[in-house]
Write a protein that holds these residues in place. Sequence first.
Motif, PDB file in Angstrom:
ATOM      1  N   ARG A 241     -10.144  67.937  72.364  1.00  0.00           N
ATOM      2  CA  ARG A 241      -9.867  67.506  73.673  1.00  0.00           C
ATOM      3  C   ARG A 241      -8.282  67.566  73.842  1.00  0.00           C
ATOM      4  O   ARG A 241      -7.658  67.050  73.040  1.00  0.00           O
ATOM      5  CB  ARG A 241     -10.406  66.260  74.503  1.00  0.00           C
ATOM      6  N   ILE A 242      -7.816  68.174  74.759  1.00  0.00           N
ATOM      7  CA  ILE A 242      -6.173  68.148  74.755  1.00  0.00           C
ATOM      8  C   ILE A 242      -5.616  67.170  75.586  1.00  0.00           C
ATOM      9  O   ILE A 242      -4.429  67.071  75.723  1.00  0.00           O
ATOM     10  CB  ILE A 242      -5.546  69.481  75.131  1.00  0.00           C
ATOM     11  N   ALA A 243      -6.169  66.466  76.213  1.00  0.00           N
ATOM     12  CA  ALA A 243      -5.903  65.297  77.113  1.00  0.00           C
ATOM     13  C   ALA A 243      -4.837  65.469  77.948  1.00  0.00           C
ATOM     14  O   ALA A 243      -5.062  66.390  78.636  1.00  0.00           O
ATOM     15  CB  ALA A 243      -5.354  64.028  76.046  1.00  0.00           C
ATOM     16  N   SER A 244      -3.736  64.795  78.075  1.00  0.00           N
ATOM     17  CA  SER A 244      -2.664  64.929  79.048  1.00  0.00           C
ATOM     18  C   SER A 244      -1.852  66.149  78.893  1.00  0.00           C
ATOM     19  O   SER A 244      -1.217  66.297  79.840  1.00  0.00           O
ATOM     20  CB  SER A 244      -1.843  63.719  79.169  1.00  0.00           C
ATOM     21  N   LEU A 245      -2.264  66.963  77.901  1.00  0.00           N
ATOM     22  CA  LEU A 245      -1.583  68.169  77.998  1.00  0.00           C
ATOM     23  C   LEU A 245      -2.196  69.248  79.135  1.00  0.00           C
ATOM     24  O   LEU A 245      -1.487  70.201  79.572  1.00  0.00           O
ATOM     25  CB  LEU A 245      -2.020  69.058  76.588  1.00  0.00           C
ATOM     26  N   SER A 246      -3.388  68.502  79.387  1.00  0.00           N
ATOM     27  CA  SER A 246      -3.987  69.258  80.646  1.00  0.00           C
ATOM     28  C   SER A 246      -2.994  69.229  81.887  1.00  0.00           C
ATOM     29  O   SER A 246      -3.124  70.248  83.007  1.00  0.00           O
ATOM     30  CB  SER A 246      -5.012  68.497  81.072  1.00  0.00           C
ATOM     31  N   LYS A 247      -2.156  68.279  82.173  1.00  0.00           N
ATOM     32  CA  LYS A 247      -1.054  67.994  83.298  1.00  0.00           C
ATOM     33  C   LYS A 247      -0.140  69.360  83.019  1.00  0.00           C
ATOM     34  O   LYS A 247       0.206  70.105  84.268  1.00  0.00           O
ATOM     35  CB  LYS A 247      -0.311  67.060  83.064  1.00  0.00           C
ATOM     36  N   GLY A 248       0.141  69.905  81.923  1.00  0.00           N
ATOM     37  CA  GLY A 248       1.061  70.788  81.949  1.00  0.00           C
ATOM     38  C   GLY A 248       0.463  72.219  82.185  1.00  0.00           C
ATOM     39  O   GLY A 248       0.884  73.219  82.938  1.00  0.00           O
ATOM     40  N   VAL A 249      -0.901  72.499  81.940  1.00  0.00           N
ATOM     41  CA  VAL A 249      -1.843  73.390  82.260  1.00  0.00           C
ATOM     42  C   VAL A 249      -2.023  73.584  83.854  1.00  0.00           C
ATOM     43  O   VAL A 249      -1.985  74.699  84.402  1.00  0.00           O
ATOM     44  CB  VAL A 249      -3.097  73.434  81.560  1.00  0.00           C
ATOM     45  N   THR A 250      -2.126  72.282  84.558  1.00  0.00           N
ATOM     46  CA  THR A 250      -2.264  72.554  85.772  1.00  0.00           C
ATOM     47  C   THR A 250      -1.234  72.773  86.536  1.00  0.00           C
ATOM     48  O   THR A 250      -1.155  73.743  87.500  1.00  0.00           O
ATOM     49  CB  THR A 250      -2.654  70.882  86.278  1.00  0.00           C
ATOM     50  N   SER A 251       0.050  72.462  86.034  1.00  0.00           N
ATOM     51  CA  SER A 251       1.284  72.816  86.622  1.00  0.00           C
ATOM     52  C   SER A 251       1.412  74.246  86.317  1.00  0.00           C
ATOM     53  O   SER A 251       2.058  74.945  87.203  1.00  0.00           O
ATOM     54  CB  SER A 251       2.213  72.206  86.059  1.00  0.00           C
ATOM     55  N   VAL A 252       1.077  74.869  85.216  1.00  0.00           N
ATOM     56  CA  VAL A 252       1.284  76.324  85.232  1.00  0.00           C
ATOM     57  C   VAL A 252       0.334  77.119  86.040  1.00  0.00           C
ATOM     58  O   VAL A 252       0.645  78.128  86.756  1.00  0.00           O
ATOM     59  CB  VAL A 252       0.788  76.804  83.796  1.00  0.00           C
ATOM     60  N   LEU A 253      -0.725  76.488  86.212  1.00  0.00           N
ATOM     61  CA  LEU A 253      -1.936  77.246  87.292  1.00  0.00           C
ATOM     62  C   LEU A 253      -1.290  76.799  88.759  1.00  0.00           C
ATOM     63  O   LEU A 253      -1.343  78.089  89.559  1.00  0.00           O
ATOM     64  CB  LEU A 253      -2.942  76.499  87.242  1.00  0.00           C
ATOM     65  N   ALA A 254      -0.868  76.097  88.953  1.00  0.00           N
ATOM     66  CA  ALA A 254       0.064  75.793  90.360  1.00  0.00           C
ATOM     67  C   ALA A 254       1.126  76.701  90.601  1.00  0.00           C
ATOM     68  O   ALA A 254       1.501  77.481  91.649  1.00  0.00           O
ATOM     69  CB  ALA A 254       0.490  74.323  90.543  1.00  0.00           C
TER      70      ALA A 254
END
Length: 397
Positions: free
Chosen positions: A97-110
């Motif tokens: 699980r990459i935990a809050s690294l997910s937030k950066g992924v979400t930003s890239v997707l945005a």
Amino acid sequence: MKNFLGLFISFLIVGCTTSKTKKKDVVVLQEPVVSKIDSLSFFLDHYEKFFATNFNISECPGAAIVIVKDSTVIYKRGFGVKEIHTTDSVDVNTVFRIASLSKGVTSVLAGNLVDNKELLWNQGVKESVSYFDLKDKAQAGRLKVNHLLSHTSGLYKYTNSKLIHRGLPLKSIISNFKRNGVVSREGTDYEYQNAIFSVMEKVMENATKKSFETLLKERLFIPAGMKNASSTFEGIKENSNVALPHKWNHYSEKYYLTDLHKNYYNVAAAGGINASISDMGEYLKVLLGYHPDIISKENLTEIYNPMICTSQKDTYVNLWDGVTDSYYAKGWRVLDYRDRTIIYHGGNVNQYKTQLMIDPKNKIGVCVLFNGPNTFNGPVIPTFLNYYDFYTATIGN
């Protein structure tokens, strides 16, 4: 060189740590003898020795690390085991699980959606998610995508985290915001969030008429070559190559196996993404700007653009040696570090600890994943920076 090593030792004494496990000293290798040797190999060889030594001291069951320079993965390795008391080794395709690294992924997707004119950074949240509201209806009406991604919504930190832990679906969590008051005007104060950050899922779903899971697969995971990545509890449970989570018992001073849980998969944008270290290597290439098909240079720059200063906040990165100021951008921490800017984020969920850093000036990035809390988690990125600076100062690129 002696001055650098003195500074380095000083850093290790005062550097922050994000875990509460038994304190163990970080070992500093003896000063290397510099000879005529390939400089990058020199750096990798000595950093690997440092990492392996301190990983073993930490007694953490498993870990994985990847380093990317320019557009090339130059180091990738698993350490330890997926499950304590077994010989089932972590490999480069083992999923964490990459935990809050997910937030950066979400930003890239945005950023991808902005590139495709499906989203605006200053788009109103209520324009996209009509049932979102706050006690302060005027502030709810003013909130923009920028505010969600930068933790500047004006809500108290970790608002509605209890609802995440209760397992409520995201739509129900969003509906509950109408009961929440604000502590500051939007855009003026940084307070870290998970629940309201994940309103971004519904913003992007409504903009594209596709699920967040589908968008991640089609817009990021597949084009980047992230073959083991997923964003659901089922995605990790059905995988046969998973680093299982472990807790640290402070009384017995031992690790023990714990269960994978569903917490934060209901807010996947904030903390529900799974990936192997091979996936994270491909993702680092995206973050370093080598996938304009996924996110343009313009919007990659935009997600790294500081939105709010966090230098006065009780944030562990402010304790790192060499950091003079810190900020939060869109899904990323931005650090003024010595003579350059560093992009960074850490994560912690279900006992997994994760770290990711890119140095845009030197075009290098690193990601480290652990399947248990440990004292090495805190210093691992600052020490990487110290080693890299030593390598560049001593023998150059």
